[in-house]
Design an enzyme around this catalytic site. Structure first.
Site, mmCIF file in Angstrom:
data_model
loop_
_atom_site.group_PDB
_atom_site.id
_atom_site.type_symbol
_atom_site.label_atom_id
_atom_site.label_comp_id
_atom_site.label_asym_id
_atom_site.label_seq_id
_atom_site.Cartn_x
_atom_site.Cartn_y
_atom_site.Cartn_z
ATOM 1 N N ARG A 213 -0.333 71.513 -55.472
ATOM 2 C CA ARG A 213 -1.177 71.787 -56.634
ATOM 3 C C ARG A 213 -0.434 71.620 -57.942
ATOM 4 N NH1 ARG A 213 -5.336 75.197 -53.746
ATOM 5 N NH2 ARG A 213 -6.561 76.176 -55.356
ATOM 6 N N ARG B 59 -9.628 78.720 -61.957
ATOM 7 C CA ARG B 59 -9.080 77.797 -60.960
ATOM 8 C C ARG B 59 -9.346 76.345 -61.344
ATOM 9 N NH1 ARG B 59 -11.636 81.057 -57.298
ATOM 10 N NH2 ARG B 59 -12.424 79.444 -55.929
ATOM 11 N N LYS C 251 -13.095 69.624 -50.097
ATOM 12 C CA LYS C 251 -11.855 69.408 -49.324
ATOM 13 C C LYS C 251 -11.872 70.189 -48.007
ATOM 14 C CE LYS C 251 -9.227 70.986 -52.584
ATOM 15 N NZ LYS C 251 -10.323 71.366 -53.515
ATOM 16 N N ARG D 144 -16.580 84.482 -50.918
ATOM 17 C CA ARG D 144 -15.155 84.761 -51.116
ATOM 18 C C ARG D 144 -14.956 85.676 -52.308
ATOM 19 N NH1 ARG D 144 -12.068 79.063 -50.984
ATOM 20 N NH2 ARG D 144 -11.080 80.059 -52.775
ATOM 21 N N ARG E 80 -21.233 78.894 -52.503
ATOM 22 C CA ARG E 80 -20.317 78.770 -51.365
ATOM 23 C C ARG E 80 -20.242 80.075 -50.573
ATOM 24 N NH1 ARG E 80 -14.380 76.357 -52.004
ATOM 25 N NH2 ARG E 80 -14.045 78.058 -53.492
HETATM 26 P P1 ADP Z 1 -9.990 76.803 -54.288
HETATM 27 O O1 ADP Z 1 -9.760 75.369 -53.925
HETATM 28 O O2 ADP Z 1 -11.429 77.170 -54.417
HETATM 29 O O3 ADP Z 1 -9.173 77.250 -55.452
HETATM 30 P P2 ADP Z 1 -8.240 77.657 -52.149
HETATM 31 O O4 ADP Z 1 -8.679 78.292 -50.900
HETATM 32 O O5 ADP Z 1 -7.612 76.330 -52.098
HETATM 33 O O6 ADP Z 1 -9.503 77.678 -53.073
HETATM 34 O O7 ADP Z 1 -7.228 78.629 -52.899
HETATM 35 C C1 ADP Z 1 -7.523 79.980 -53.130
HETATM 36 C C2 ADP Z 1 -6.357 80.648 -53.856
HETATM 37 O O8 ADP Z 1 -5.191 80.608 -53.022
HETATM 38 C C3 ADP Z 1 -5.925 80.004 -55.154
HETATM 39 O O9 ADP Z 1 -6.682 80.443 -56.269
HETATM 40 C C4 ADP Z 1 -4.469 80.466 -55.255
HETATM 41 O O10 ADP Z 1 -4.381 81.836 -55.645
HETATM 42 C C5 ADP Z 1 -4.023 80.388 -53.816
HETATM 43 N N1 ADP Z 1 -3.501 79.055 -53.470
HETATM 44 C C6 ADP Z 1 -4.015 78.167 -52.588
HETATM 45 N N2 ADP Z 1 -3.275 77.070 -52.493
HETATM 46 C C7 ADP Z 1 -2.241 77.237 -53.372
HETATM 47 C C8 ADP Z 1 -1.131 76.439 -53.755
HETATM 48 N N3 ADP Z 1 -0.918 75.227 -53.232
HETATM 49 N N4 ADP Z 1 -0.271 76.946 -54.682
HETATM 50 C C9 ADP Z 1 -0.453 78.161 -55.207
HETATM 51 N N5 ADP Z 1 -1.479 78.967 -54.905
HETATM 52 C C10 ADP Z 1 -2.378 78.517 -53.993
HETATM 53 P P1 ADP Z 2 -13.153 72.746 -51.747
HETATM 54 O O1 ADP Z 2 -12.374 73.058 -50.507
HETATM 55 O O2 ADP Z 2 -12.816 71.389 -52.315
HETATM 56 O O3 ADP Z 2 -13.083 73.822 -52.788
HETATM 57 P P2 ADP Z 2 -15.505 73.276 -50.094
HETATM 58 O O4 ADP Z 2 -15.326 72.463 -48.878
HETATM 59 O O5 ADP Z 2 -15.210 74.727 -50.026
HETATM 60 O O6 ADP Z 2 -14.682 72.621 -51.332
HETATM 61 O O7 ADP Z 2 -17.004 73.054 -50.596
HETATM 62 C C1 ADP Z 2 -17.527 73.761 -51.710
HETATM 63 C C2 ADP Z 2 -19.001 74.089 -51.465
HETATM 64 O O8 ADP Z 2 -19.783 72.882 -51.494
HETATM 65 C C3 ADP Z 2 -19.298 74.734 -50.116
HETATM 66 O O9 ADP Z 2 -20.327 75.675 -50.292
HETATM 67 C C4 ADP Z 2 -19.758 73.564 -49.240
HETATM 68 O O10 ADP Z 2 -20.684 73.982 -48.221
HETATM 69 C C5 ADP Z 2 -20.461 72.672 -50.249
HETATM 70 N N1 ADP Z 2 -20.326 71.236 -49.979
HETATM 71 C C6 ADP Z 2 -19.228 70.582 -49.526
HETATM 72 N N2 ADP Z 2 -19.461 69.262 -49.412
HETATM 73 C C7 ADP Z 2 -20.752 69.065 -49.802
HETATM 74 C C8 ADP Z 2 -21.601 67.889 -49.913
HETATM 75 N N3 ADP Z 2 -21.157 66.662 -49.610
HETATM 76 N N4 ADP Z 2 -22.854 68.090 -50.335
HETATM 77 C C9 ADP Z 2 -23.307 69.329 -50.674
HETATM 78 N N5 ADP Z 2 -22.579 70.451 -50.581
HETATM 79 C C10 ADP Z 2 -21.301 70.333 -50.162
#
Ligand code: ADP
Ligand code: ADP
Ligand code: ZN
Length: 238
Positions: free
Chosen positions: A95, A178, A13, A167, A134
C-alpha cells in the site's frame, strides 16, 4: 507466479481474489483479512492495531511486512509439500513504497519476483455505493453487497453459514480516510510497477463474473505459462 491486485477500496479486490485464487492455484494474501483475524482473536498484534484499524489508518509497515513474510513462508512450505500452490495473490498489499520495496526484497530472497500487477478501474461514485452496502462474513471473510451481491439468506454466509455483518471500519469517516490514503500513497505505486512493464488494467465496473474473466485473461497475457500453474484440483482445466 506472484500477482498483485491493485485498486481503491470498493474496486472488488477481495471479491475477485476469492474467485481467482482457486482458479489459478494462487494463495490469497489479504493483509486486511489477516488484521481482522488478529483483532477478532484478540492476539497481541490484534490489540495493538485495533484503534488504527477502526480509524482507517494504515498499520505500521514493520508489523504489516512481518505478517506478509510469515504468509510467504507458509506458501513456500505448502509448495514444498506439493500441495499445488502456484504462488501468492496479494490483495491490499503493498500500500506504499516502503511495503513495495520490502515485498521485492522478500521475493528476491526466495528467488522469486512479481509476475503481474492487475489494476482494477472503477469510477469513484460507484466505489462509494459499493462500500456503503458492503457486508462480510464474520467467519470466512466472504464479501457481499446488500444490493449488488446479497447472500441467498439474509445475514447468512452462502459459503460457510457464518454471520454476515458490516465491517467496523466501513463507516463514512473511515472509508473517506482510507480512500484518501489510497490515492495519496498507494496509487503512485502503479508507476513503480509500470516502469517494469508489469501493469495490466481491467474495467472493474462490470458484473463480478465479467471482471473475473478479464483479470484471468490479463494475468494469462502477462504470463503465458499461467495455465500450466493451474492446480489439478482447481476445476478449470483445458
Ligand atoms: P480496505 O481495502 O477497504 O481498506 P482492507 O481489508 O484492505 O480494507 O484493510 C482494512 C484495514 O487494515 C486498513 O484500513 C488498515 O488499517 C489495515 N491494512 C490492510 N492492509 C494494510 C497494509 N498493506 N498496510 C497497512 N495497513 C493495512
Ligand atoms: P475491495 O477489496 O477492493 O475493497 P470488495 O471486494 O470488498 O472490494 O468489494 C466492495 C463491495 O462491492 C462489496 O460489497 C462487493 O460485494 C461489491 N462488488 C465487488 N465487485 C462488484 C461488481 N463487479 N459489481 C458490483 N458490486 C461489486
Ligand atoms: Zn462465510
Amino acid at each position: 507466479m506472484n500477482v498483485i491486485l491493485m485498486g481503491p477500496q470498493g474496486s472488488g479486490k477481495g471479491t475477485q481474489a476469492g474467485r481467482i485464487g482457486p482458479r489459478l492455484g494462487l494463495t490469497q494474501v489479504a493483509t486486511g483479512e489477516l488484521f481482522r483475524a488478529a483483532i477478532a482473536a484478540r492476539t497481541g498484534l490484534g490489540r495493538r492495531i485495533k484503534d488504527l484499524y477502526d480509524r482507517g489508518d494504515l498499520v505500521p509497515d514493520d508489523l504489516t511486512i512481518g505478517l506478509v513474510e510469515e504468509k510467504l513462508d507458509e506458501i513456500d512450505r505448502e509448495r514444498d509439500l506439493g500441495e499445488g500452490v502456484g504462488g501468492a495473490l496479494f490483495d491490499g498489499f503493498p500500500r506504499n513504497r516502503e511495503q513495495a520495496k520490502a515485498l521485492d526484497a522478500a521475493l528476491a530472497r526466495r528467488e522469486q519476483a512479481i509476475t503481474a500487477v492487475v489494476r482494477i478501474d472503477v469510477p469513484l461514485a460507484m466505489l462509494v455505493a459499493r462500500l456503503a452496502g458492503r457486508r462480510v462474513c464474520k467467519r470466512c471473510g466472504a464479501v457481499y453487497h446488500v444490493e449488488f451481491n446479497p447472500p441467498r439468506a439474509d445475514g447468512v454466509c452462502d459459503r460457510c453459514g457464518g454471520e454476515v455483518v458490516q465491517r467496523e471500519d466501513d463507516t463514512a469517516e473511515a472509508v473517506t480516510k482510507r480512500l484518501e490514503i489510497y490515492f495519496k500513497q498507494t496509487e503512485p505505486l502503479l508507476a513503480y510497477y509500470e516502469e517494469r512493464g508489469l501493469v495490466a488494467a481491467v474495467d472493474g465496473d462490470r458484473p463480478i463474473e465479467a471482471v473475473t474473466e478479464a483479470i484471468v485473461a490479463a494475468i494469462t497475457r502477462h504470463v503465458p505459462s499461467a495455465n500450466a500453474a493451474v492446480s489439478p484440483t482447481a476445476g478449470e482445466q483445458g
